[in-house]
Design a protein around this motif. Sequence first.
Motif, PDB file in Angstrom:
ATOM      1  N   MET A  75      20.053  20.428 -65.740  1.00 42.14           N
ATOM      2  CA  MET A  75      18.792  21.146 -65.894  1.00 42.14           C
ATOM      3  C   MET A  75      17.616  20.256 -65.487  1.00 42.14           C
ATOM      4  O   MET A  75      16.683  20.725 -64.868  1.00 42.14           O
ATOM      5  N   ASN A  76      17.690  18.996 -65.864  1.00 41.28           N
ATOM      6  CA  ASN A  76      16.635  18.054 -65.532  1.00 41.28           C
ATOM      7  C   ASN A  76      16.459  17.936 -64.014  1.00 41.28           C
ATOM      8  O   ASN A  76      15.349  17.844 -63.514  1.00 41.28           O
ATOM      9  N   HIS A  77      17.574  17.968 -63.276  1.00 43.76           N
ATOM     10  CA  HIS A  77      17.537  17.874 -61.824  1.00 43.76           C
ATOM     11  C   HIS A  77      16.799  19.072 -61.219  1.00 43.76           C
ATOM     12  O   HIS A  77      15.996  18.914 -60.283  1.00 43.76           O
ATOM     13  N   GLU A  91      14.480  20.869 -62.658  1.00 45.73           N
ATOM     14  CA  GLU A  91      13.065  20.722 -62.984  1.00 45.73           C
ATOM     15  C   GLU A  91      12.400  19.726 -62.037  1.00 45.73           C
ATOM     16  O   GLU A  91      11.276  19.948 -61.570  1.00 45.73           O
ATOM     17  N   GLU A  92      13.083  18.637 -61.725  1.00 41.86           N
ATOM     18  CA  GLU A  92      12.543  17.653 -60.778  1.00 41.86           C
ATOM     19  C   GLU A  92      12.377  18.266 -59.398  1.00 41.86           C
ATOM     20  O   GLU A  92      11.372  18.043 -58.728  1.00 41.86           O
ATOM     21  N   GLN A  93      13.349  19.058 -58.975  1.00 40.89           N
ATOM     22  CA  GLN A  93      13.254  19.731 -57.678  1.00 40.89           C
ATOM     23  C   GLN A  93      12.093  20.726 -57.657  1.00 40.89           C
ATOM     24  O   GLN A  93      11.368  20.828 -56.681  1.00 40.89           O
ATOM     25  N   ARG A  94      11.917  21.460 -58.737  1.00 39.35           N
ATOM     26  CA  ARG A  94      10.825  22.426 -58.826  1.00 39.35           C
ATOM     27  C   ARG A  94       9.482  21.710 -58.729  1.00 39.35           C
ATOM     28  O   ARG A  94       8.588  22.133 -57.998  1.00 39.35           O
ATOM     29  N   GLU A  95       9.340  20.614 -59.463  1.00 39.54           N
ATOM     30  CA  GLU A  95       8.098  19.840 -59.427  1.00 39.54           C
ATOM     31  C   GLU A  95       7.845  19.278 -58.028  1.00 39.54           C
ATOM     32  O   GLU A  95       6.711  19.289 -57.548  1.00 39.54           O
TER      33      GLU A  95
END
Length: 80
Positions: A1-3, A5-9
Amino acid sequence: MNHLEEQREHLQMQTDQAFRSADEIEKICDEIWHHANTIHLYSSLSEEESKSITMKEKQKVIIRTIEEILNIIYKYKGDV
């Protein structure tokens, strides 16, 4: 999930940068358009007032060149 979110940012940052770049390009085109119109006006006026055939020809070259620049901007912006 963290990955994800990083891609979205990261994508959001790229999108923001693209919009900023597009705004900067728009401002540059507007400034070039304004200056080109001023040059076109002055060249047209001085061509009319010139008594020298050589000067008239040089002014015509300037006018044609400026018209090409304005057409490029017109094609880019599409709404000028």
